[in-house]
Motif scaffolding. Structure first.
Motif, short mmCIF file in Angstrom:
data_model
loop_
_atom_site.label_atom_id
_atom_site.label_comp_id
_atom_site.label_asym_id
_atom_site.label_seq_id
_atom_site.Cartn_x
_atom_site.Cartn_y
_atom_site.Cartn_z
N ASP A 1 0.87 -1.18 0.00
CA ASP A 1 0.00 0.00 0.00
C ASP A 1 0.91 1.23 0.00
N PRO A 2 1.44 1.63 -1.14
CA PRO A 2 2.48 2.67 -1.21
C PRO A 2 2.01 4.02 -0.70
N ILE A 3 2.99 4.80 -0.22
CA ILE A 3 2.67 6.12 0.30
C ILE A 3 2.16 7.04 -0.81
N ILE A 4 2.70 6.85 -2.01
CA ILE A 4 2.20 7.55 -3.20
C ILE A 4 1.74 6.49 -4.19
N PRO A 5 0.46 6.12 -4.18
CA PRO A 5 -0.02 5.05 -5.08
C PRO A 5 0.18 5.45 -6.54
N LEU A 6 1.10 4.77 -7.21
CA LEU A 6 1.40 5.11 -8.60
C LEU A 6 0.22 4.86 -9.52
N ARG A 7 -0.71 3.97 -9.11
CA ARG A 7 -1.87 3.69 -9.95
C ARG A 7 -2.76 4.93 -10.09
N LEU A 8 -2.68 5.87 -9.14
CA LEU A 8 -3.48 7.08 -9.26
C LEU A 8 -3.11 7.88 -10.50
N PHE A 9 -1.86 7.74 -10.93
CA PHE A 9 -1.40 8.52 -12.08
C PHE A 9 -1.83 7.92 -13.42
N ARG A 10 -2.57 6.82 -13.37
CA ARG A 10 -3.18 6.33 -14.60
C ARG A 10 -4.27 7.28 -15.07
N ASP A 11 -4.81 8.04 -14.12
CA ASP A 11 -5.81 9.05 -14.46
C ASP A 11 -5.10 10.30 -14.98
N ARG A 12 -5.45 10.71 -16.17
CA ARG A 12 -4.77 11.84 -16.82
C ARG A 12 -4.92 13.13 -16.02
N THR A 13 -6.10 13.37 -15.48
CA THR A 13 -6.33 14.59 -14.72
C THR A 13 -5.43 14.65 -13.49
N THR A 14 -5.31 13.52 -12.78
CA THR A 14 -4.46 13.48 -11.60
C THR A 14 -3.01 13.76 -11.96
N THR A 15 -2.53 13.14 -13.03
CA THR A 15 -1.13 13.33 -13.46
C THR A 15 -0.85 14.79 -13.82
N LEU A 16 -1.72 15.37 -14.64
CA LEU A 16 -1.49 16.75 -15.08
C LEU A 16 -1.67 17.75 -13.95
N ALA A 17 -2.67 17.53 -13.09
CA ALA A 17 -2.90 18.44 -11.97
C ALA A 17 -1.75 18.37 -10.96
N THR A 18 -1.21 17.17 -10.78
CA THR A 18 -0.07 17.01 -9.88
C THR A 18 1.16 17.73 -10.43
N ALA A 19 1.41 17.56 -11.73
CA ALA A 19 2.55 18.26 -12.35
C ALA A 19 2.36 19.77 -12.24
#
Length: 520
Positions: free
Chosen positions: A251-269
């Protein structure tokens, strides 16, 4: 929940958030005096800020994970207790090392408060209505930002800088009591495991790189064995952290699977870039007003009203419009454009720039930040399953704080080097001996001869404008990320429509709602 019930529950959370924001803003105008009294350097000035940002960044994902497992109200109250402990230690500090350590403790509490407020609101309010309450968060942020420098300046000029750390304690105690009386949430436990190894590796790697950026050029050369070891060590630790997050942690501290969502990836960047531009540039405005313009801490605090006034109005207005219409992207785009314009205008300031021009530029940037900062979190939450809400909300805050840490540290190093070089060159051209004058130290202007004082003021004015110029490209990258986000209208339910129809996300398979009675 009715609006009244939500506002009652929100009252204690907003007090806690006010305390968190106050911890940074109230000390901003006091830093030149603090560093001068404790005989610190420009790098020490930077690390008083970075220490809080770093521990806040490190702890934010952990607080988010804990919120998926434990009573959210107790977690917020625990964060308040940690904040009070750090404030007491900071207020009684007599060395820069102890003060920096105390600020790190404060950062642990601040990380909890900033992360948990978003998580609790997400558990009570649908994304469509959340824009309205995000406006309140922005307003509290603005209030703390505008009142903090003013309060800090008055305290420094009257009873001393130590009260800048004590002043938040009564507010924290009040927040604790209000939360106990008003926040009543059912506990929904999800089976999670906190990835302490990943968090430790991640923060260790980032810390080494920040140490390198902030100290290189002063304590050792940019190209040297020490620099090489710090950079190599930081990169290796970050590589190991990525490996742990992807392959080892269940159960990672930063779940990399969340970045499969384009909105999450771009908003995080975009959040990383906003963090660099916002924290990295604005944290040195108080230093500019005091060291380049010769203002008192109180006067410097008054100057911040221009930017915070814009942020206050912008966050309230955009939050209400977004809740009414369910559309948010145009405000993100417009906000980032204004941030770029504000930074570009501020890049032209020096020690002689008209204060009206400076105020207008600050207001423009404040309006942009108010329209974009909270809405990046809202965009991510709108696409996130409720089971992942704690992790997703904290990931955005994590990377924004990470960007802030890097920005403050890197731009602080640039400021220190640029000021030192400029002061040394100008004093030498004037035939003034530099013996007994440290160009890397934060000067006490009142103790300097008029000619030397003018040299320092000019150097700080020019260097501060240069910092805003360096921040512009980061804001441009944030705008590109925002433009690439696909807008999804805000949903009107707390949970996504597919959460009950499809397989549950990882970590949501063991929902254990507490029976009927509410946990207080």
């Amino acid at each position: 929940m009715s609006h009244r019930e939500i506002m009652e529950a929100l009252s204690g959370l907003l007090l806690g958030l006010f305390v968190a924001m106050l911890s940074s803003t109230v000390v901003s105008n006091a830093l030149p005096r603090i560093v001068g009294d404790l005989e610190g350097s420009q790098s020490a000035y930077t690390w008083v800020v970075v220490a809080t940002l770093l521990t806040m960044t490190a702890s934010t994902p952990i607080w988010g994970k804990l919120a998926d497992q434990f009573n959210k109200k107790l977690l917020v109250q625990a964060a308040l207790i940690i904040y009070v402990a750090g404030s007491l230690i900071a207020g009684f500090s007599h060395t820069m090392g102890l003060l920096i350590g105390a600020r790190a403790v404060q950062g642990l509490g601040v990380g909890g408060l900033t992360a948990l407020v978003q998580v609790v609101i997400a558990s009570m309010v649908s994304p469509r209505e959340r824009g309205r309450y995000s406006g309140y968060i922005g307003a509290v942020f603005a209030l703390a930002t505008v009142s903090g420098p003013l309060i800090g300046g008055l305290l420094v000029d009257s009873v001393g800088w130590r009260w800048c750390f004590f002043v938040g304690i009564p507010v924290a105690v009040l927040a604790f009591v209000v939360l106990q009386l008003t926040l009543h949430l059912p506990v929904v436990k999800r089976q999670v495991r906190i990835d302490y190894l990943g968090a430790t590796l991640l923060m260790s790697g980032v810390s080494l790189l920040l140490v390198w950026v902030s100290l290189a050029g002063q304590h050792f050369a940019w190209v040297s064995t020490t620099s090489g070891l710090l950079v190599l060590g930081g990169l290796v630790l970050l590589g190991l952290a990525l490996l742990v997050e992807a392959r080892v942690a269940s159960d990672p501290i930063i779940p990399l699977r969340l970045f499969r969502d384009r909105t999450t990836t771009l908003a995080t960047a975009a959040s990383v870039m906003v963090g660099v531009a916002m924290f990295g540039a604005t944290v040195y405005l108080s230093q500019y007003f005091q060291l380049a313009r010769g203002m008192s801490p109180t006067h410097a605090g008054l100057m911040s009203i221009a930017m915070v006034g814009g942020l206050f109005v912008s966050s309230i207005v955009t939050g209400r419009i977004i809740s009414a219409r369910g559309r948010w992207k145009r405000f993100l785009v417009g906000g980032m454009v204004l941030v770029i314009v504000g930074l570009a205008l501020l890049s032209r300031i020096d020690a002689t720039t008209s204060l009206v021009y400076v105020a207008v530029a600050m207001c423009v940037m404040g309006v942009g930040l108010g329209a974009s900062m909270q809405n990046l979190v809202l965009a991510v939450q709108n696409n996130t399953a409720q089971a992942d809400m704690g992790a997703a909300s904290s990931v955005v805050a994590f990377f924004r704080s990470m960007g802030g840490s890097v920005g403050v540290s890197a731009l602080g190093a640039v400021l220190s080097t640029r000021v030192a070089d400029s002061v040394s060159d100008q004093l030498a051209s004037l035939g003034i001996s530099t013996s007994g004058i440290s160009s890397h130290a934060v000067p006490e202007l009142s103790t300097l001869p008029p000619t030397v004082r003018a040299v320092f003021e000019g150097a700080y004015g020019e260097a501060t404008g240069h910092l805003f110029l360096l921040a512009v490209p980061f804001a441009v990258v944030a705008l590109v990320c925002v433009l690439a986000i696909k807008e999804v209208p805000l949903r009107t339910t707390v949970e996504r429509s597919d959460e009950r129809d499809h397989s549950e996300p990882v970590g949501a398979s063991a929902l254990q709602p507490v029976p009927a009675d509410r946990v207080r």
